[in-house]
Design an enzyme around this catalytic site. Structure first.
Site, short mmCIF file in Angstrom:
data_model
loop_
_atom_site.label_atom_id
_atom_site.label_comp_id
_atom_site.label_asym_id
_atom_site.label_seq_id
_atom_site.Cartn_x
_atom_site.Cartn_y
_atom_site.Cartn_z
N ASP A 26 0.84 -1.21 0.00
CA ASP A 26 0.00 0.00 0.00
C ASP A 26 0.87 1.25 0.00
O ASP A 26 1.94 1.28 0.60
CB ASP A 26 -0.93 -0.01 1.22
CG ASP A 26 -2.04 1.02 1.08
OD1 ASP A 26 -2.32 1.47 -0.05
OD2 ASP A 26 -2.62 1.40 2.11
N TRP A 31 2.93 7.75 -3.02
CA TRP A 31 4.37 7.90 -3.27
C TRP A 31 4.58 8.67 -4.58
O TRP A 31 5.39 9.59 -4.67
CB TRP A 31 5.01 6.51 -3.36
CG TRP A 31 6.49 6.51 -3.55
CD1 TRP A 31 7.44 6.45 -2.58
CD2 TRP A 31 7.20 6.57 -4.81
NE1 TRP A 31 8.70 6.46 -3.15
CE2 TRP A 31 8.58 6.54 -4.51
CE3 TRP A 31 6.80 6.64 -6.14
CZ2 TRP A 31 9.57 6.57 -5.49
CZ3 TRP A 31 7.78 6.69 -7.12
CH2 TRP A 31 9.14 6.66 -6.79
N SER A 71 -6.78 -6.67 -5.46
CA SER A 71 -7.93 -7.28 -4.78
C SER A 71 -9.12 -7.39 -5.73
O SER A 71 -9.14 -6.78 -6.80
CB SER A 71 -8.32 -6.41 -3.57
OG SER A 71 -8.98 -5.24 -4.01
N ASN A 74 -10.24 -4.00 -6.50
CA ASN A 74 -9.37 -3.04 -7.23
C ASN A 74 -9.80 -2.82 -8.69
O ASN A 74 -9.32 -1.89 -9.34
CB ASN A 74 -7.90 -3.48 -7.19
CG ASN A 74 -7.23 -3.23 -5.86
OD1 ASN A 74 -6.29 -3.92 -5.47
ND2 ASN A 74 -7.70 -2.22 -5.13
N ARG A 77 -10.86 0.72 -9.93
CA ARG A 77 -9.90 1.81 -10.22
C ARG A 77 -9.97 2.22 -11.68
O ARG A 77 -10.47 1.46 -12.52
CB ARG A 77 -8.48 1.33 -9.88
CG ARG A 77 -8.33 1.12 -8.41
CD ARG A 77 -6.93 0.79 -8.02
NE ARG A 77 -6.87 0.72 -6.58
CZ ARG A 77 -5.84 1.11 -5.84
NH1 ARG A 77 -4.77 1.60 -6.40
NH2 ARG A 77 -5.88 1.01 -4.53
N SER A 201 -8.45 -4.85 5.15
CA SER A 201 -8.88 -4.73 3.74
C SER A 201 -9.15 -6.07 3.05
O SER A 201 -8.75 -6.28 1.90
CB SER A 201 -7.86 -3.93 2.93
OG SER A 201 -7.72 -2.63 3.45
N GLU A 212 0.53 -11.80 13.96
CA GLU A 212 0.88 -10.53 14.59
C GLU A 212 0.84 -9.47 13.50
O GLU A 212 1.39 -9.68 12.41
CB GLU A 212 2.29 -10.62 15.19
CG GLU A 212 2.41 -11.60 16.34
CD GLU A 212 1.53 -11.24 17.53
OE1 GLU A 212 1.32 -10.03 17.77
OE2 GLU A 212 1.05 -12.17 18.20
C1 FPP Z 1 -1.73 -0.27 -3.42
O1 FPP Z 1 -1.27 1.07 -3.43
C2 FPP Z 1 -1.15 -0.99 -4.53
C3 FPP Z 1 -1.84 -1.68 -5.48
C4 FPP Z 1 -3.30 -1.81 -5.50
C5 FPP Z 1 -1.15 -2.35 -6.60
C6 FPP Z 1 0.09 -3.12 -6.23
C7 FPP Z 1 0.67 -3.63 -7.47
C8 FPP Z 1 1.97 -3.61 -7.80
C9 FPP Z 1 3.04 -3.09 -6.93
C10 FPP Z 1 2.32 -4.09 -9.18
C11 FPP Z 1 3.12 -5.33 -9.31
C12 FPP Z 1 3.19 -6.21 -8.13
C13 FPP Z 1 3.99 -7.27 -8.03
C14 FPP Z 1 3.86 -8.12 -6.84
C15 FPP Z 1 4.97 -7.65 -9.07
P1 FPP Z 1 -2.32 2.23 -3.69
O2 FPP Z 1 -2.40 2.45 -5.17
O3 FPP Z 1 -3.62 1.89 -3.06
O4 FPP Z 1 -1.63 3.42 -2.97
P2 FPP Z 1 -2.36 4.69 -2.34
O5 FPP Z 1 -3.11 4.18 -1.11
O6 FPP Z 1 -1.22 5.57 -1.98
O7 FPP Z 1 -3.27 5.28 -3.38
#
Ligand code: FPP
Length: 246
Positions: A26, A31, A71, A74, A77, A201, A212
Protein backbone atom coordinates in the site's frame (compact mmCIF):
# COMPACT_ATOMS: atom_id res chain seq x y z
CA UNK A 1 13.73 -12.09 -8.77
CA UNK A 2 16.99 -11.15 -10.46
CA UNK A 3 18.04 -8.74 -7.71
CA UNK A 4 21.28 -9.79 -6.11
CA UNK A 5 20.80 -8.16 -2.69
CA UNK A 6 23.05 -10.29 -0.54
CA UNK A 7 22.35 -9.06 2.94
CA UNK A 8 21.84 -12.42 4.58
CA UNK A 9 21.07 -11.33 8.08
CA UNK A 10 20.53 -7.55 8.17
CA UNK A 11 19.82 -6.16 11.62
CA UNK A 12 17.68 -9.11 12.67
CA UNK A 13 20.49 -11.65 13.00
CA UNK A 14 19.61 -12.29 16.62
CA UNK A 15 16.23 -13.68 15.61
CA UNK A 16 15.04 -16.50 13.44
CA UNK A 17 12.65 -14.90 10.94
CA UNK A 18 9.01 -15.94 10.87
CA UNK A 19 8.34 -18.85 8.48
CA UNK A 20 5.66 -16.92 6.64
CA UNK A 21 5.36 -13.14 6.21
CA UNK A 22 2.36 -11.49 4.53
CA UNK A 23 2.42 -7.90 3.25
CA UNK A 24 -0.35 -5.57 2.03
CA UNK A 25 1.34 -3.50 -0.68
CA UNK A 26 0.00 0.00 0.00
CA UNK A 27 1.04 3.58 -0.67
CA UNK A 28 2.17 3.38 -4.30
CA UNK A 29 -0.28 6.06 -5.44
CA UNK A 30 0.68 8.53 -2.70
CA UNK A 31 4.37 7.90 -3.27
CA UNK A 32 3.93 8.93 -6.92
CA UNK A 33 1.64 11.89 -6.16
CA UNK A 34 4.18 13.36 -3.74
CA UNK A 35 6.68 13.40 -6.60
CA UNK A 36 4.25 14.88 -9.13
CA UNK A 37 4.18 11.56 -11.03
CA UNK A 38 1.19 9.52 -12.26
CA UNK A 39 -0.02 6.83 -9.81
CA UNK A 40 1.14 4.17 -12.24
CA UNK A 41 4.77 5.26 -11.66
CA UNK A 42 4.27 4.29 -8.00
CA UNK A 43 3.13 0.81 -9.03
CA UNK A 44 6.20 0.40 -11.26
CA UNK A 45 8.54 1.28 -8.37
CA UNK A 46 6.39 -0.86 -6.04
CA UNK A 47 6.92 -3.94 -8.20
CA UNK A 48 10.71 -3.42 -7.97
CA UNK A 49 10.37 -3.09 -4.18
CA UNK A 50 8.62 -6.46 -4.18
CA UNK A 51 11.54 -7.97 -6.09
CA UNK A 52 14.03 -6.62 -3.51
CA UNK A 53 12.00 -7.67 -0.48
CA UNK A 54 11.31 -11.17 -1.88
CA UNK A 55 15.06 -11.64 -2.49
CA UNK A 56 15.83 -10.43 1.02
CA UNK A 57 13.21 -12.75 2.55
CA UNK A 58 14.71 -15.71 0.69
CA UNK A 59 18.22 -14.75 1.87
CA UNK A 60 17.30 -14.50 5.56
CA UNK A 61 15.45 -17.82 5.55
CA UNK A 62 11.78 -16.83 5.35
CA UNK A 63 9.96 -19.76 3.70
CA UNK A 64 6.85 -18.00 2.37
CA UNK A 65 6.19 -14.38 1.41
CA UNK A 66 2.59 -13.54 0.49
CA UNK A 67 1.72 -10.13 -0.96
CA UNK A 68 -1.63 -8.51 -1.68
CA UNK A 69 -1.11 -7.01 -5.14
CA UNK A 70 -4.64 -6.75 -6.59
CA UNK A 71 -7.93 -7.28 -4.78
CA UNK A 72 -11.36 -8.27 -6.07
CA UNK A 73 -12.30 -4.63 -5.34
CA UNK A 74 -9.37 -3.04 -7.23
CA UNK A 75 -11.22 -3.44 -10.58
CA UNK A 76 -13.07 -0.24 -9.55
CA UNK A 77 -9.90 1.81 -10.22
CA UNK A 78 -9.49 3.87 -13.42
CA UNK A 79 -9.08 1.66 -16.48
CA UNK A 80 -5.56 2.85 -17.32
CA UNK A 81 -4.37 2.15 -13.77
CA UNK A 82 -5.80 -1.40 -13.87
CA UNK A 83 -4.22 -1.93 -17.29
CA UNK A 84 -0.81 -0.75 -16.02
CA UNK A 85 -0.96 -3.01 -12.95
CA UNK A 86 -1.84 -6.03 -15.16
CA UNK A 87 1.01 -5.13 -17.52
CA UNK A 88 3.47 -4.85 -14.61
CA UNK A 89 2.33 -8.21 -13.27
CA UNK A 90 2.78 -9.85 -16.70
CA UNK A 91 6.25 -8.32 -17.00
CA UNK A 92 7.12 -9.50 -13.52
CA UNK A 93 5.91 -13.07 -14.11
CA UNK A 94 7.71 -13.21 -17.49
CA UNK A 95 10.99 -12.23 -15.82
CA UNK A 96 10.34 -14.51 -12.86
CA UNK A 97 9.90 -17.55 -15.10
CA UNK A 98 13.61 -17.43 -16.02
CA UNK A 99 14.98 -16.57 -12.60
CA UNK A 100 12.80 -19.01 -10.62
CA UNK A 101 14.18 -21.90 -12.70
CA UNK A 102 17.72 -20.69 -12.01
CA UNK A 103 17.20 -20.01 -8.30
CA UNK A 104 14.71 -22.83 -7.58
CA UNK A 105 12.03 -20.43 -6.33
CA UNK A 106 8.39 -21.40 -6.14
CA UNK A 107 5.76 -18.87 -7.11
CA UNK A 108 2.02 -19.15 -6.65
CA UNK A 109 -0.84 -16.83 -7.54
CA UNK A 110 -3.65 -16.87 -4.98
CA UNK A 111 -7.04 -15.61 -6.12
CA UNK A 112 -9.64 -16.00 -8.83
CA UNK A 113 -7.22 -16.64 -11.70
CA UNK A 114 -10.07 -17.28 -14.19
CA UNK A 115 -11.03 -13.60 -13.87
CA UNK A 116 -7.58 -12.36 -14.97
CA UNK A 117 -6.59 -11.43 -18.55
CA UNK A 118 -5.77 -14.53 -20.65
CA UNK A 119 -2.08 -13.56 -20.97
CA UNK A 120 -1.72 -13.50 -17.18
CA UNK A 121 -3.59 -16.80 -16.82
CA UNK A 122 -1.10 -18.45 -19.20
CA UNK A 123 1.82 -17.07 -17.17
CA UNK A 124 0.25 -18.37 -13.95
CA UNK A 125 -0.05 -21.85 -15.51
CA UNK A 126 3.61 -21.69 -16.47
CA UNK A 127 4.79 -20.57 -12.99
CA UNK A 128 2.66 -23.35 -11.42
CA UNK A 129 4.29 -25.90 -13.70
CA UNK A 130 7.82 -24.72 -12.81
CA UNK A 131 7.01 -24.46 -9.08
CA UNK A 132 5.87 -28.09 -8.98
CA UNK A 133 9.47 -29.12 -9.76
CA UNK A 134 11.14 -27.36 -6.84
CA UNK A 135 11.23 -27.11 -3.08
CA UNK A 136 12.37 -23.89 -1.43
CA UNK A 137 11.36 -20.29 -0.87
CA UNK A 138 7.83 -19.59 -2.12
CA UNK A 139 6.46 -16.20 -3.18
CA UNK A 140 2.67 -15.97 -3.23
CA UNK A 141 1.09 -13.09 -5.15
CA UNK A 142 -2.56 -12.44 -4.33
CA UNK A 143 -4.30 -11.35 -7.53
CA UNK A 144 -8.01 -10.80 -8.00
CA UNK A 145 -8.06 -11.92 -4.37
CA UNK A 146 -10.60 -11.20 -1.65
CA UNK A 147 -10.72 -12.91 1.74
CA UNK A 148 -14.52 -13.16 1.77
CA UNK A 149 -14.57 -14.36 -1.82
CA UNK A 150 -12.03 -17.05 -0.89
CA UNK A 151 -14.19 -18.22 2.03
CA UNK A 152 -17.39 -18.31 -0.04
CA UNK A 153 -15.66 -20.29 -2.80
CA UNK A 154 -14.26 -22.73 -0.21
CA UNK A 155 -17.74 -23.20 1.29
CA UNK A 156 -19.21 -23.81 -2.18
CA UNK A 157 -16.56 -26.42 -3.00
CA UNK A 158 -17.17 -28.12 0.33
CA UNK A 159 -20.94 -28.10 -0.26
CA UNK A 160 -20.34 -29.72 -3.66
CA UNK A 161 -18.27 -32.48 -1.99
CA UNK A 162 -21.08 -33.04 0.54
CA UNK A 163 -23.53 -33.34 -2.34
CA UNK A 164 -21.20 -35.98 -3.80
CA UNK A 165 -21.48 -37.99 -0.58
CA UNK A 166 -18.90 -36.55 1.81
CA UNK A 167 -20.05 -36.54 5.46
CA UNK A 168 -20.63 -32.88 6.54
CA UNK A 169 -19.39 -33.54 10.10
CA UNK A 170 -16.03 -34.70 8.71
CA UNK A 171 -14.84 -31.15 8.31
CA UNK A 172 -12.69 -29.42 10.94
CA UNK A 173 -10.58 -26.27 10.84
CA UNK A 174 -7.54 -27.96 9.32
CA UNK A 175 -9.65 -29.67 6.69
CA UNK A 176 -11.47 -26.45 5.76
CA UNK A 177 -8.10 -24.83 5.10
CA UNK A 178 -7.62 -27.30 2.25
CA UNK A 179 -10.49 -25.67 0.36
CA UNK A 180 -8.81 -22.25 0.43
CA UNK A 181 -6.45 -20.80 -2.20
CA UNK A 182 -3.73 -21.15 0.45
CA UNK A 183 -4.14 -24.95 0.84
CA UNK A 184 -0.87 -26.46 2.06
CA UNK A 185 0.66 -23.10 3.05
CA UNK A 186 1.12 -22.46 6.80
CA UNK A 187 -0.63 -19.38 8.24
CA UNK A 188 1.47 -16.18 8.29
CA UNK A 189 3.00 -15.43 11.69
CA UNK A 190 3.51 -11.77 10.73
CA UNK A 191 1.35 -9.46 8.63
CA UNK A 192 2.84 -6.11 7.61
CA UNK A 193 0.90 -3.15 6.24
CA UNK A 194 2.94 -0.19 5.01
CA UNK A 195 1.21 3.00 3.83
CA UNK A 196 -0.25 4.27 7.11
CA UNK A 197 -3.70 2.63 7.03
CA UNK A 198 -4.62 0.42 9.98
CA UNK A 199 -7.00 -2.13 8.51
CA UNK A 200 -7.03 -5.61 7.00
CA UNK A 201 -8.88 -4.73 3.74
CA UNK A 202 -10.29 -8.23 3.11
CA UNK A 203 -6.84 -9.89 3.11
CA UNK A 204 -6.27 -13.46 4.38
CA UNK A 205 -9.26 -13.28 6.75
CA UNK A 206 -9.04 -16.96 7.69
CA UNK A 207 -5.25 -17.29 7.69
CA UNK A 208 -4.57 -14.22 9.88
CA UNK A 209 -6.58 -15.46 12.88
CA UNK A 210 -3.43 -15.47 15.05
CA UNK A 211 -1.00 -13.40 12.99
CA UNK A 212 0.88 -10.53 14.59
CA UNK A 213 0.09 -7.25 12.79
CA UNK A 214 2.72 -4.59 12.09
CA UNK A 215 1.68 -1.21 10.67
CA UNK A 216 4.05 1.47 9.41
CA UNK A 217 3.64 4.86 7.72
CA UNK A 218 6.44 4.05 5.26
CA UNK A 219 4.96 3.89 1.76
CA UNK A 220 5.48 0.59 -0.07
CA UNK A 221 7.90 1.94 -2.75
CA UNK A 222 10.12 3.23 0.12
CA UNK A 223 10.00 -0.07 2.04
CA UNK A 224 13.49 -1.55 2.54
CA UNK A 225 15.10 -4.67 4.04
CA UNK A 226 15.86 -2.49 7.13
CA UNK A 227 12.11 -1.81 7.51
CA UNK A 228 11.48 -5.55 7.29
CA UNK A 229 14.10 -6.14 9.98
CA UNK A 230 12.27 -3.65 12.21
CA UNK A 231 9.00 -5.51 11.70
CA UNK A 232 10.67 -8.85 12.48
CA UNK A 233 12.30 -7.40 15.62
CA UNK A 234 8.90 -6.09 16.75
CA UNK A 235 7.35 -9.50 16.03
CA UNK A 236 9.90 -11.10 18.38
CA UNK A 237 8.88 -8.69 21.15
CA UNK A 238 5.26 -9.83 20.96
CA UNK A 239 3.86 -12.32 23.47
CA UNK A 240 1.93 -14.89 21.42
CA UNK A 241 -0.60 -16.67 23.63
CA UNK A 242 -3.16 -18.02 21.13
CA UNK A 243 -5.94 -17.35 23.60
CA UNK A 244 -4.16 -19.15 26.43
CA UNK A 245 -2.09 -17.84 29.38
CA UNK A 246 1.62 -18.02 30.12
C1 FPP B 1 -1.73 -0.27 -3.42
O1 FPP B 1 -1.27 1.07 -3.43
C2 FPP B 1 -1.15 -0.99 -4.53
C3 FPP B 1 -1.84 -1.68 -5.48
C4 FPP B 1 -3.30 -1.81 -5.50
C5 FPP B 1 -1.15 -2.35 -6.60
C6 FPP B 1 0.09 -3.12 -6.23
C7 FPP B 1 0.67 -3.63 -7.47
C8 FPP B 1 1.97 -3.61 -7.80
C9 FPP B 1 3.04 -3.09 -6.93
C10 FPP B 1 2.32 -4.09 -9.18
C11 FPP B 1 3.12 -5.33 -9.31
C12 FPP B 1 3.19 -6.21 -8.13
C13 FPP B 1 3.99 -7.27 -8.03
C14 FPP B 1 3.86 -8.12 -6.84
C15 FPP B 1 4.97 -7.65 -9.07
P1 FPP B 1 -2.32 2.23 -3.69
O2 FPP B 1 -2.40 2.45 -5.17
O3 FPP B 1 -3.62 1.89 -3.06
O4 FPP B 1 -1.63 3.42 -2.97
P2 FPP B 1 -2.36 4.69 -2.34
O5 FPP B 1 -3.11 4.18 -1.11
O6 FPP B 1 -1.22 5.57 -1.98
O7 FPP B 1 -3.27 5.28 -3.38
Amino acid sequence: MADTTDNKTGGAEAYAPPRHIAIILDGNGRWAKRRGLPRTAGHAVGSETFRKIATYCKNIGVEYLTVYAFSTENWKRPEDEVRTIMRLLSKYLHEAIDTMERDHIKMKVLGNVAGLPEELQALVRKTDEISARYEGFQANICLNYGGRDELVRAAMRYAADVKDGRAPEEIGEAEFGNYLYSAGIPDPELLIRPGGEVRISNFLLWQCAYSEFYFTDVLWPDFTPEELDKAIAEYHRRDRRYGGVK
